[in-house]
Design a protein around this motif. Structure first.
Motif, mmCIF file in Angstrom:
data_model
loop_
_atom_site.group_PDB
_atom_site.id
_atom_site.type_symbol
_atom_site.label_atom_id
_atom_site.label_comp_id
_atom_site.label_asym_id
_atom_site.label_seq_id
_atom_site.Cartn_x
_atom_site.Cartn_y
_atom_site.Cartn_z
ATOM 1 N N PRO A 1 0.835 -1.208 0.000
ATOM 2 C CA PRO A 1 0.000 0.000 0.000
ATOM 3 C C PRO A 1 0.869 1.256 0.000
ATOM 4 O O PRO A 1 1.777 1.397 0.828
ATOM 5 C CB PRO A 1 -0.799 -0.138 1.303
ATOM 6 N N VAL A 2 0.563 2.153 -0.916
ATOM 7 C CA VAL A 2 1.394 3.350 -1.079
ATOM 8 C C VAL A 2 0.777 4.556 -0.386
ATOM 9 O O VAL A 2 1.424 5.256 0.383
ATOM 10 C CB VAL A 2 1.610 3.653 -2.582
ATOM 11 N N SER A 3 -0.509 4.820 -0.653
ATOM 12 C CA SER A 3 -1.148 6.008 -0.076
ATOM 13 C C SER A 3 -2.654 5.818 -0.077
ATOM 14 O O SER A 3 -3.178 4.898 -0.700
ATOM 15 C CB SER A 3 -0.773 7.261 -0.871
ATOM 16 N N LYS A 4 -3.340 6.707 0.635
ATOM 17 C CA LYS A 4 -4.808 6.679 0.683
ATOM 18 C C LYS A 4 -5.319 8.091 0.459
ATOM 19 O O LYS A 4 -4.862 9.051 1.077
ATOM 20 C CB LYS A 4 -5.298 6.154 2.037
ATOM 21 N N ASN A 5 -6.275 8.193 -0.448
ATOM 22 C CA ASN A 5 -6.890 9.488 -0.734
ATOM 23 C C ASN A 5 -8.403 9.305 -0.698
ATOM 24 O O ASN A 5 -8.987 8.740 -1.619
ATOM 25 C CB ASN A 5 -6.435 10.007 -2.101
ATOM 26 N N GLY A 6 -9.028 9.778 0.386
ATOM 27 C CA GLY A 6 -10.470 9.591 0.534
ATOM 28 C C GLY A 6 -10.779 8.119 0.695
ATOM 29 O O GLY A 6 -10.271 7.452 1.593
ATOM 30 N N ALA A 7 -11.628 7.587 -0.190
ATOM 31 C CA ALA A 7 -12.017 6.182 -0.123
ATOM 32 C C ALA A 7 -11.212 5.327 -1.100
ATOM 33 O O ALA A 7 -11.605 4.211 -1.426
ATOM 34 C CB ALA A 7 -13.510 6.026 -0.408
ATOM 35 N N THR A 8 -10.093 5.837 -1.603
ATOM 36 C CA THR A 8 -9.277 5.116 -2.585
ATOM 37 C C THR A 8 -7.903 4.815 -2.016
ATOM 38 O O THR A 8 -7.220 5.706 -1.486
ATOM 39 C CB THR A 8 -9.126 5.931 -3.880
ATOM 40 N N LEU A 9 -7.494 3.556 -2.119
ATOM 41 C CA LEU A 9 -6.185 3.109 -1.659
ATOM 42 C C LEU A 9 -5.310 2.842 -2.878
ATOM 43 O O LEU A 9 -5.677 2.058 -3.754
ATOM 44 C CB LEU A 9 -6.345 1.831 -0.833
ATOM 45 N N THR A 10 -4.172 3.505 -2.945
ATOM 46 C CA THR A 10 -3.227 3.276 -4.042
ATOM 47 C C THR A 10 -2.347 2.088 -3.675
ATOM 48 O O THR A 10 -1.719 2.064 -2.614
ATOM 49 C CB THR A 10 -2.360 4.514 -4.296
ATOM 50 N N LEU A 11 -2.306 1.100 -4.572
ATOM 51 C CA LEU A 11 -1.660 -0.172 -4.272
ATOM 52 C C LEU A 11 -0.587 -0.474 -5.316
ATOM 53 O O LEU A 11 -0.884 -0.594 -6.504
ATOM 54 C CB LEU A 11 -2.713 -1.280 -4.272
ATOM 55 N N ALA A 12 0.653 -0.585 -4.855
ATOM 56 C CA ALA A 12 1.740 -0.967 -5.754
ATOM 57 C C ALA A 12 1.695 -2.472 -5.979
ATOM 58 O O ALA A 12 1.594 -3.246 -5.031
ATOM 59 C CB ALA A 12 3.082 -0.566 -5.157
ATOM 60 N N MET A 13 1.762 -2.892 -7.252
ATOM 61 C CA MET A 13 1.633 -4.298 -7.595
ATOM 62 C C MET A 13 2.678 -4.701 -8.632
ATOM 63 O O MET A 13 3.044 -3.884 -9.489
ATOM 64 C CB MET A 13 0.235 -4.597 -8.163
ATOM 65 N N THR A 14 3.120 -5.951 -8.552
ATOM 66 C CA THR A 14 3.978 -6.462 -9.621
ATOM 67 C C THR A 14 3.143 -6.887 -10.817
ATOM 68 O O THR A 14 3.625 -6.920 -11.940
ATOM 69 C CB THR A 14 4.799 -7.674 -9.129
ATOM 70 N N ASP A 15 1.892 -7.222 -10.562
ATOM 71 C CA ASP A 15 0.977 -7.662 -11.623
ATOM 72 C C ASP A 15 -0.346 -6.910 -11.486
ATOM 73 O O ASP A 15 -1.251 -7.346 -10.769
ATOM 74 C CB ASP A 15 0.748 -9.168 -11.513
ATOM 75 N N PRO A 16 -0.507 -5.784 -12.133
ATOM 76 C CA PRO A 16 -1.717 -4.969 -11.982
ATOM 77 C C PRO A 16 -2.976 -5.615 -12.570
ATOM 78 O O PRO A 16 -4.070 -5.089 -12.400
ATOM 79 C CB PRO A 16 -1.373 -3.676 -12.726
ATOM 80 N N SER A 17 -2.825 -6.774 -13.249
ATOM 81 C CA SER A 17 -4.001 -7.448 -13.797
ATOM 82 C C SER A 17 -4.552 -8.512 -12.848
ATOM 83 O O SER A 17 -5.520 -9.196 -13.174
ATOM 84 C CB SER A 17 -3.655 -8.113 -15.133
ATOM 85 N N ASN A 18 -3.954 -8.641 -11.669
ATOM 86 C CA ASN A 18 -4.376 -9.657 -10.704
ATOM 87 C C ASN A 18 -5.659 -9.198 -9.994
ATOM 88 O O ASN A 18 -5.621 -8.524 -8.962
ATOM 89 C CB ASN A 18 -3.266 -9.915 -9.685
ATOM 90 N N VAL A 19 -6.805 -9.572 -10.569
ATOM 91 C CA VAL A 19 -8.084 -9.115 -10.026
ATOM 92 C C VAL A 19 -8.379 -9.755 -8.669
ATOM 93 O O VAL A 19 -9.097 -9.183 -7.850
ATOM 94 C CB VAL A 19 -9.241 -9.422 -11.001
ATOM 95 N N PHE A 20 -7.804 -10.938 -8.420
ATOM 96 C CA PHE A 20 -8.037 -11.589 -7.129
ATOM 97 C C PHE A 20 -7.407 -10.776 -5.997
ATOM 98 O O PHE A 20 -8.002 -10.596 -4.930
ATOM 99 C CB PHE A 20 -7.463 -13.010 -7.133
#
Length: 566
Positions: A89-108
């Motif tokens: 987890p990188v940051s939070k803005n309101g109700a949105t959490l910014t998430l660093a991922m190695t695979d941004p297509s991992n919907v699970f």
């Protein structure tokens, strides 16, 4: 995903087929992700891979080494989850959490984080080494549990254990692990989080290489967390101590109870332990007295069905049966019925296993088969206590059914439950138990079958297009189609992304009228009884569900999940 990413890199002229084959061979030998193996073999740099993924999936890239990570943000995601999906987890803005991922297509991974945190997820791409370094830097890997239990801030005064009787406990016999602050805090977290989320049950499940905590919320089980497997014994022992059970007995099932105060609100938990292959599975049923609704008019009855049920429970004698599977709300319906007829001039007695809620003015008995206090034994004793109304928690066998029928025929109103699929099949169940048809027709006044369906979350409710043919197939008439709108829940923080919030009951009320009684004596089948009951005005469970769809309170999928076609 590994082969797919490799092929994308080949198609983008980032690597060639030969390099991909070598990376896949290395993956077979040593494991790991295909991207990591390409970097290890020197065919690709981390920067190039991150740049490619960013362009491929249309999401920004970040350099975690220069990010100022906030520990309060990091604690939103447990260590085990961060490790499993390689996310940070990188940051939070309101109700949105910014998430660093190695695979941004991992919907699970995205869906799990959405449910776990209640926030919308904005994925960004970062290199695998940077995410591993960030996880190592900001999580205490030596004590993953501490990160899990710190996930939710909770004051020590929020949850207090109520001991009904103080007993001497030989603390020296307990494992040191049971007394460790992290174990105590984890159990408190599991309990308070379940209550906060409105769960009805908590499942603590040990497996060979996994330890899983699940909550049943609105009738559906959700995977909540996976503490380290080494804590199985300590966590189970802590719960058993709170339940006043024998922690040394791990070979036999045990039943207990925990009384808590969570933020001043009294909560009872019914605890059941069961030895399994890899440890004790524990299920805790949450009994929140503040959520007990004893008003029949607000339970979801159709107008005519409510009138029939109210008339039945005010009968001077006879038997009223409530049927449905475990967890379908039968107890709430029966308690509501008892509350309606609970007057100072009425002697009400109940036999329950266990007594879930204490009702003022009603004599409640906890059935205990281990000492011979069965439903049938309790019912026999009740008849010597001058009762007006008797409630038997469940008719399980011939003895209980026979005594209940006799009580109903000798001037008592008997309320009870059975496990059947619908109201008409209850008659077949009684006959199969050995009750004579003429006794069934003479004693039964009304049968009610019920189910619970989830309600659409009002915070994210939106219109849903549904084909006319599909609506007709599930039971709507062609004339009804087009006269109402279908809705669904999009998923939001309020409903933890499920689209549902709360439950409501579906009822199938069958007054046992003279025509039906004659059919039973003549040996009619359950199907014949159902057809006649519908002709006489009975709303089936599916019909009750269709009305809820028309009202816009639930979804088509939910009604298909909990009811059968008529």
């Amino acid at each position: 995903m590994a082969v797919k990413l490799g092929q994308l890199l080949v198609n983008g002229n980032i690597i060639n087929e030969e390099q991909l084959e070598k990376a896949l061979d290395l993956q077979k030998q040593e494991g790991g992700r295909v991207g990591s193996n390409l970097i290890k073999l020197g065919f690709l740099t981390e920067e190039k891979l991150v740049e490619f993924l960013s362009q491929q999936y249309g999401v920004p890239s970040v350099t975690l080494s220069v990010e100022e990570s906030d520990d309060s943000i990091v604690k939103f995601i447990p260590y085990d989850v961060a490790q499993k999906y390689q996310i940070f987890p990188v940051s939070k803005n309101g109700a949105t959490l910014t998430l660093a991922m190695t695979d941004p297509s991992n919907v699970f991974a995205i869906d799990d984080v959405k449910f776990m945190t209640g926030y919308e997820v904005q994925p960004v791409v970062a290199s695998e080494s940077a995410i591993k370094e960030a996880i190592s830097r900001h999580y205490e890997q030596s004590d993953a549990l501490q990160t899990v239990v710190d996930n939710i801030d909770m004051d020590d005064g929020d949850l207090d254990l109520i001991q009904e009787e103080e007993e001497d406990v030989d603390v020296s016999q307990l494992k040191d692990a049971v007394e460790e602050a992290p174990v105590v805090k984890l159990v408190n977290l599991i309990l308070s989080e379940a209550i906060t989320r409105g769960a009805s049950d908590i499942h603590v499940e040990p497996y060979e290489k996994q330890f899983r905590i699940r909550y049943r919320i609105d009738g559906v089980l959700y995977d909540i967390m996976q503490p380290p497997a080494r804590l199985k014994a300590a966590l189970s022992s802590r719960i058993k101590i709170m339940s006043e059970l024998d922690i040394a007995e791990r070979r036999l099932p045990q039943d207990g109870r925990i009384k808590l105060k969570v933020k001043g609100k009294p909560i009872d938990l019914r605890v059941s332990t069961l030895p399994t292959l890899f440890g004790e599975k524990i299920v805790m049923r949450i009994l929140d007295k503040s959520n007990l609704n004893l008003d029949l008019s607000t339970l979801g009855f159709e107008e005519n069905a409510l009138k029939d049920f109210q008339e039945a429970i005010k009968s001077p004698f006879g038997m009223v049966l409530v049927t449905g599977p475990t967890g379908s709300g039968k107890t709430t319906t029966l308690y509501s019925a008892l509350s309606t007829v609970n007057e100072v001039d009425v002697n009400i007695m109940t036999a329950e296993d266990p007594v879930e809620y204490n009702l003022t003015g009603i004599n409640q008995v906890h059935v205990r088969d281990d000492i011979g206090l069965s439903f049938s034994a309790a019912l026999r004793s009740f008849l010597r206590q001058d009762p007006d109304i008797v409630m038997v928690g469940e008719i399980r066998d011939f003895d209980t059914a026979e005594i209940a029928v006799k009580a109903a025929l000798t001037g008592h109103l008997v309320l009870s439950t059975l496990h059947t699929n619908d109201a008409p099949s209850t008659i077949s169940r009684l006959l199969n138990m050995g009750i004579e048809p003429f006794l069934v027709s003479a004693s039964v006044v009304l049968i009610l079958a019920q189910r619970l369906c989830r309600k659409i979350c009002e915070q994210c409710k939106e219109e849903e297009d549904f084909p006319d043919d599909a609506l007709i197939n599930i039971g709507f008439s062609p004339e009804e189609v087009g006269t109402f709108k279908c809705y669904k829940g999009k998923g939001c923080q309020a409903c933890s992304g499920t689209g549902y919030k709360g439950r409501q009951a579906l009822y199938e009320v069958m007054p046992f009228k003279d025509e039906l009684k004659d059919m039973v004596i003549k040996g009619a089948t359950g199907a014949d009884l159902k057809k006649t009951a519908m002709r006489l005005g009975m709303f089936t469970l599916r019909m009750s569900g269709l009305r809820k769809i028309r009202e816009g309170s639930t979804t088509v999928d939910e009604i298909l999940r909990v009811t059968f076609a008529d």
